[in-house]
Design an enzyme around this catalytic site. Structure first.
Site, PDB file in Angstrom:
ATOM      1  N   ASP A 187       9.461  18.314  51.591  1.00 20.12           N
ATOM      2  CA  ASP A 187       9.269  19.579  51.936  1.00 20.12           C
ATOM      3  C   ASP A 187      10.992  20.124  51.769  1.00 20.12           C
ATOM      4  O   ASP A 187      11.839  19.670  52.559  1.00 20.12           O
ATOM      5  CB  ASP A 187       8.745  19.754  53.022  1.00 20.12           C
TER       6      ASP A 187
ATOM      7  N   CYS B 170       6.958  27.160  63.883  1.00 19.18           N
ATOM      8  CA  CYS B 170       5.927  26.357  63.207  1.00 19.18           C
ATOM      9  C   CYS B 170       5.955  24.970  63.384  1.00 19.18           C
ATOM     10  O   CYS B 170       5.885  24.299  62.340  1.00 19.18           O
ATOM     11  CB  CYS B 170       5.833  26.936  61.816  1.00 19.18           C
TER      12      CYS B 170
ATOM     13  N   LYS C 146      14.605  31.822  51.124  1.00 21.44           N
ATOM     14  CA  LYS C 146      15.367  31.059  51.994  1.00 21.44           C
ATOM     15  C   LYS C 146      16.759  31.068  51.212  1.00 21.44           C
ATOM     16  O   LYS C 146      17.655  30.356  51.842  1.00 21.44           O
ATOM     17  CB  LYS C 146      14.895  29.845  52.635  1.00 21.44           C
TER      18      LYS C 146
ATOM     19  N   GLN D  60      14.223  23.766  53.676  1.00 16.95           N
ATOM     20  CA  GLN D  60      15.554  24.021  54.566  1.00 16.95           C
ATOM     21  C   GLN D  60      16.766  23.344  53.958  1.00 16.95           C
ATOM     22  O   GLN D  60      17.899  23.376  54.248  1.00 16.95           O
ATOM     23  CB  GLN D  60      15.150  23.451  55.866  1.00 16.95           C
TER      24      GLN D  60
ATOM     25  N   HIS E 183       7.218  21.162  59.490  1.00 17.87           N
ATOM     26  CA  HIS E 183       6.830  22.293  59.634  1.00 17.87           C
ATOM     27  C   HIS E 183       5.125  22.285  59.537  1.00 17.87           C
ATOM     28  O   HIS E 183       4.715  21.383  58.944  1.00 17.87           O
ATOM     29  CB  HIS E 183       7.429  23.088  58.624  1.00 17.87           C
TER      30      HIS E 183
END
Length: 407
Positions: free
Chosen positions: A199, A362, A225, A202, A122
């Site tokens: 990261d 993104c 999220k 997700q 991302h």
């Protein structure tokens, strides 16, 4: 076993019509919807205990501080951190990654050093590193991707060298659904004297996270999220690294002593939480964690994997549809339909009440790797059903029909 219909009843926003059709929300990778207990928790905070934290001795201030720090403990348990001192509240994943790049990267990188990432990242895990290497004289390197969008550990071994100081990789791709081998990558990074940054935007909403088992040095994720409010996120960092880092922001709340010409900082984690913190957001995130724990992260992951597999099977029956990403994936299905631009696909689906994402997500370097300018994406969560997938596939057929494709 999850009862999806009972779960859906707890999400007020799902019980509406969009453009005259029942809402089918397939954009949870962008932001998830919020259950009533999260909405109620935020409302209750503002109605009953709204006060600043850590500063006052009055009753409301004490209740607000207890709620805020209680949420930190829930996060610690959820990601299996060893201490609440390693849990820093941020505005979200983007802020957390920028904190690492700015506070750790600028202080520890110099000319000849390397930062290693992947082309699937991302933008929030690309741009901060671009800026840091420009400022420090370090080099940015990329681990190549396999044809299916996965990472081979032999490529990690080849890319990460003794000059590598930082490896920063997403655990799950927001485009391909690829689940990266973070634990093994962290081991390779550490053998070469580098730190591992993850990261987790997700992954955290969809699977069990154990930062100690992964042995990552930093781990970032967002509340919105994972059924929580917008504007709240978390940076986990190993205590020994956080203690050596300078604060990212300066001002009230994060100080120990301020003189005319010098100041000192509070202990962890508060030295990184300058200003009035995101109190209501933290309370809402704590409620979201309670909600997810009640359902069970293993149940959520299995449900989403099933939906992704089912969606791929159904999309594969439509001529001219290209699906991107590996066979084993998280609950994300990114695709293109021949001769129909992704934005047109999303627009037609919206007329049917179906919300999907369209664009570069993104992830422009990944779009270049895929040799496309944009894609459409359906992303699933605990409140989606096979019926949602059927409606989505029928809507895609209508979109193709609308633009004159025969299949």
């Amino acid at each position: 076993m999850m009862n999806v219909q009972d779960i859906r009843k707890q999400f007020p926003i799902l019980h509406q019509e969009v453009n005259g059709n029942p809402l089918v929300y397939l954009d949870s990778a962008a932001t998830s919807q919020k259950p009533a207990q999260v909405i109620d928790a935020v409302e209750r905070y503002y109605k009953e205990i709204n006060s600043n934290v850590h500063r006052g001795v009055h009753t409301l201030g004490t209740h607000a501080t207890d709620a805020y720090e209680g949420a930190r403990e829930k996060v610690r348990e959820f990601i299996h951190a060893s201490s609440t001192e390693e849990v820093i509240f941020t505005r979200g994943t983007t802020t957390a990654l920028n904190m690492v790049a700015s506070s750790y990267g600028r202080a520890n990188l110099s000319e000849g050093d390397e930062v290693v990432i992947t082309p699937m990242e991302h933008h929030s895990n690309i741009i901060p590193w671009q800026q840091v290497v420009k400022a420090t004289g370090a080099t940015l390197k990329y681990i190549p991707l396999q044809p299916d969008g996965t990472i081979a550990l032999e490529d990690v071994e080849k890319t990460v060298t003794e000059n590598t100081k930082i490896v920063s990789v997403m655990q799950v791709s927001n485009v391909l659904g690829t689940i990266n081998p973070i634990k093994e990558m962290a081991a390779i990074a550490h053998r070469n004297g580098a730190i591992m940054v993850v990261d987790g935007a997700q992954s955290t909403p969809h699977m069990n996270i154990d930062v100690q088992d992964l042995d990552c040095d930093f781990f970032a994720f967002s509340g919105h999220k994972m059924c929580g409010p917008t504007g709240i996120g978390v940076l986990y960092g190993k205590r020994q690294l956080l203690e050596k880092m300078d604060p990212f922001e300066f001002g009230g709340e994060m100080i120990d002593y301020v003189g005319l010409y010098d100041s000192t900082w509070k202990d962890l984690p508060w030295k990184f939480e300058g200003g009035t913190p995101i109190i209501a957001g933290a309370v809402g995130l704590g409620a979201a964690i309670d909600f997810l724990n009640e359902i069970g992260m293993d149940n959520i992951q299995q449900h989403e994997s099933h939906l992704a597999k089912y969606a791929i099977e159904q999309l594969s029956t439509i001529e001219g549809v290209t699906i991107y990403g590996p066979e084993k994936r998280a609950g994300v299905v990114t695709f293109n339909s021949d001769e129909v631009h992704p934005h047109d696909v999303a627009t037609v689906l919206d007329t049917e009440g179906i919300a999907v994402r369209a664009g570069h997500h993104c992830a422009q370097p990944l779009m270049k790797w895929l040799e496309v300018s944009a894609t459409a994406r359906a992303s699933f969560y605990l409140y989606n059903t096979e019926e949602d997938v059927d409606t989505f596939v029928a809507g895609l057929r209508k979109a193709k029909e609308f633009f004159g494709n025969v299949f």
